[in-house]
Motif scaffolding. Structure first.
Motif, PDB file in Angstrom:
ATOM      1  N   ARG A 154     -19.359  -4.195  49.135  1.00  0.00           N
ATOM      2  CA  ARG A 154     -18.751  -5.439  48.760  1.00  0.00           C
ATOM      3  C   ARG A 154     -17.459  -5.890  49.652  1.00  0.00           C
ATOM      4  O   ARG A 154     -17.421  -6.994  49.613  1.00  0.00           O
ATOM      5  CB  ARG A 154     -18.309  -5.580  47.258  1.00  0.00           C
ATOM      6  CG  ARG A 154     -19.824  -5.531  46.499  1.00  0.00           C
ATOM      7  CD  ARG A 154     -19.315  -6.044  44.990  1.00  0.00           C
ATOM      8  NE  ARG A 154     -20.796  -6.377  44.390  1.00  0.00           N
ATOM      9  CZ  ARG A 154     -21.172  -5.516  43.555  1.00  0.00           C
ATOM     10  NH1 ARG A 154     -20.995  -4.220  43.374  1.00  0.00           N
ATOM     11  NH2 ARG A 154     -22.430  -5.769  42.803  1.00  0.00           N
TER      12      ARG A 154
ATOM     13  N   GLU B  55     -22.322 -13.100  46.731  1.00  0.00           N
ATOM     14  CA  GLU B  55     -23.051 -12.113  47.133  1.00  0.00           C
ATOM     15  C   GLU B  55     -24.117 -12.467  48.559  1.00  0.00           C
ATOM     16  O   GLU B  55     -24.682 -13.443  48.559  1.00  0.00           O
ATOM     17  CB  GLU B  55     -23.647 -11.219  46.210  1.00  0.00           C
ATOM     18  CG  GLU B  55     -22.569 -10.371  45.265  1.00  0.00           C
ATOM     19  CD  GLU B  55     -23.499  -9.720  44.078  1.00  0.00           C
ATOM     20  OE1 GLU B  55     -22.687  -8.809  43.697  1.00  0.00           O
ATOM     21  OE2 GLU B  55     -24.408  -9.706  44.080  1.00  0.00           O
TER      22      GLU B  55
ATOM     23  N   GLU C 215     -18.528  -6.757  53.134  1.00  0.00           N
ATOM     24  CA  GLU C 215     -19.298  -7.952  53.006  1.00  0.00           C
ATOM     25  C   GLU C 215     -18.249  -9.040  52.859  1.00  0.00           C
ATOM     26  O   GLU C 215     -18.615 -10.356  53.666  1.00  0.00           O
ATOM     27  CB  GLU C 215     -20.044  -8.009  51.603  1.00  0.00           C
ATOM     28  CG  GLU C 215     -21.071  -9.001  51.547  1.00  0.00           C
ATOM     29  CD  GLU C 215     -21.918  -8.889  50.468  1.00  0.00           C
ATOM     30  OE1 GLU C 215     -23.089  -8.302  50.578  1.00  0.00           O
ATOM     31  OE2 GLU C 215     -21.769  -9.295  49.236  1.00  0.00           O
ATOM     32  N   LYS C 216     -17.241  -8.911  52.007  1.00  0.00           N
ATOM     33  CA  LYS C 216     -16.516 -10.069  51.635  1.00  0.00           C
ATOM     34  C   LYS C 216     -15.518 -10.279  52.929  1.00  0.00           C
ATOM     35  O   LYS C 216     -15.220 -11.642  53.336  1.00  0.00           O
ATOM     36  CB  LYS C 216     -15.486 -10.028  50.537  1.00  0.00           C
ATOM     37  CG  LYS C 216     -15.997  -9.903  49.258  1.00  0.00           C
ATOM     38  CD  LYS C 216     -15.376  -9.570  48.006  1.00  0.00           C
ATOM     39  CE  LYS C 216     -15.878  -9.782  46.738  1.00  0.00           C
ATOM     40  NZ  LYS C 216     -16.527 -10.712  46.391  1.00  0.00           N
TER      41      LYS C 216
END
Length: 395
Positions: free
Chosen positions: A117, A280, A120-121
């Protein structure tokens, strides 16, 4: 000088024409639905999956082996002209091996990014697309400080793993911080704290990108969750045309920035004033894109095949309003029984239900076993059908 087989596959051109073999890491329902459209187009399929007679393995050749089985991966590489995956948690070593020995146009970089995560962010932000404010958490002291800074409520998540609401806790008071931290930190992965976005609704956009860099998106779906599991996808989403246009732009921007190949599902929050925050990503076909199977000129699964094979992308026009409703383990028996009867309610509402079952061997509570696409004149009629059919009363 002659090239090796692997080199020939990598340099023989990225256009993989019908008649070729597509390898799929994972034999679940997404792989099955990719193959159902791909076989129609003239492709053959082979998959790796540890479960005998997996949903995809029922209609394709299956190598029954764990996902991290290197020898099975070598066999897959030898059999397939192009390889794709149907879920994110692919073993990194296997992904690298397949890149070396076969043609994997999606590559492992996108997997590496979307499996975590925090990575990804950072990638979403690098594309110039907003995400909810967040902080990396490595200790209870970090959590207390970040919660004070971001404000409560907020959401603590594991950086890896987690789906359908697993691996995350909504924090509403300071008294919950310590217990939530100890619960999630026990997984051994890094944690991330996200500011809780007060949203009007959640939407998602499925974007497709080819190795040649062509990008095309499907109409946004409005998503309704029950117990953190997707229950309904409503299309057209009940948001303004400007929000829909902006959502498609953001999804396509992320796909381009990350040089995605195949499908990229981009989930977003929509605030009351129409702001969008990406929540997401999923680098594969997505549950919220199942509506495309009957309601669009091209399904998400055909589009995925087209994208990884570098074929021209299909038209994504919405042909009919539609509501997709998931069938979990506790819903299947009643849904199947109802489909054996004349559906006077659907006829009276002008709704056309289309049943899709995934061929899973064991039905479990809250396990996704299938879905129904409800083609309709307007989505309110389809939502009324869902309510009055009473199949989902257990929820």
């Amino acid at each position: 000088m002659m090239e090796s087989g692997a080199e020939q596959k990598q340099t023989a051109g990225r256009k993989i024409l019908p008649g070729s073999v597509i390898g799929v890491l994972g034999g679940g329902q997404l792989g099955r639905m990719i193959a159902l459209d791909g076989v129609r187009m003239g492709y053959s399929f082979v998959t790796i999956d540890p479960t005998p007679k997996s949903p995809l393995g029922q209609i394709a050749e299956q190598l029954t082996a764990p996902y991290d089985d290197v020898e099975a991966a070598r066999q897959l590489a030898a059999k397939a002209d192009v390889i794709t995956y149907e879920f994110e948690n692919v073993d990194a070593g296997v992904a690298r091996l397949l890149e070396e020995q076969s043609y994997v146009p999606q590559g492992s970089k996108l997997l590496y990014t979307t499996q975590h995560r925090l990575r990804e962010k950072a990638a979403i932000e690098a594309a110039g697309v907003p995400v909810a404010p967040y902080r990396k958490i490595t200790s209870l002291e970090d959590l207390k400080s970040a919660a004070s800074e971001l404000g409560l409520p907020c959401v603590l998540k594991t950086a890896t793993g987690g789906y359908d609401g697993k691996g995350q806790v909504v924090l509403r008071s300071e008294n919950e911080l310590e217990s939530a931290y100890r619960e999630l930190a026990a997984s051994g992965t890094e944690l991330v704290l996200e500011k809780f976005i007060k949203f009007a609704c959640e939407i998602s956009v499925i974007a497709a990108r080819t190795p040649s860099g062509i990008v095309k998106s499907f109409p946004p779906a409005e998503n309704v969750h029950v117990n953190n599991i997707l229950h309904l996808s409503i299309v057209p989403a009940r948001v303004s045309s400007e929000v829909m246009r902006k959502a498609c732009q953001l999804a396509e921007r992320v796909a381009e920035s990350m040089e995605a190949v195949g499908l990229l599902a981009v989930e977003m929050f929509v605030t009351e004033d129409g702001e969008l925050f990406v929540n997401e990503l999923a680098p594969r076909p997505h549950n919220s894109g199942h509506y495309t199977m009957e309601a669009c000129s091209t399904s998400q699964f055909e589009q995925h095949v087209r994208a990884i094979c570098d074929l021209p992308l299909g038209d994504t026009t919405l042909l009919s309003p539609v509501v997709m409703v998931n069938l979990l383990g506790q819903h299947v028996e009643e849904a199947v029984r109802r489909f054996g009867e004349q559906d006077e309610l659907a006829e009276s509402l002008g709704v056309v239900p289309k049943l899709h079952l995934y061929g899973k061997s064991e039905s479990k509570v809250n396990r996704k076993m299938g879905h129904i696409n409800l083609l309709c004149g307007d989505v309110d009629a389809a939502l009324e059908w869902v309510e009055k059919m009473n199949i989902w009363r257990q929820d």
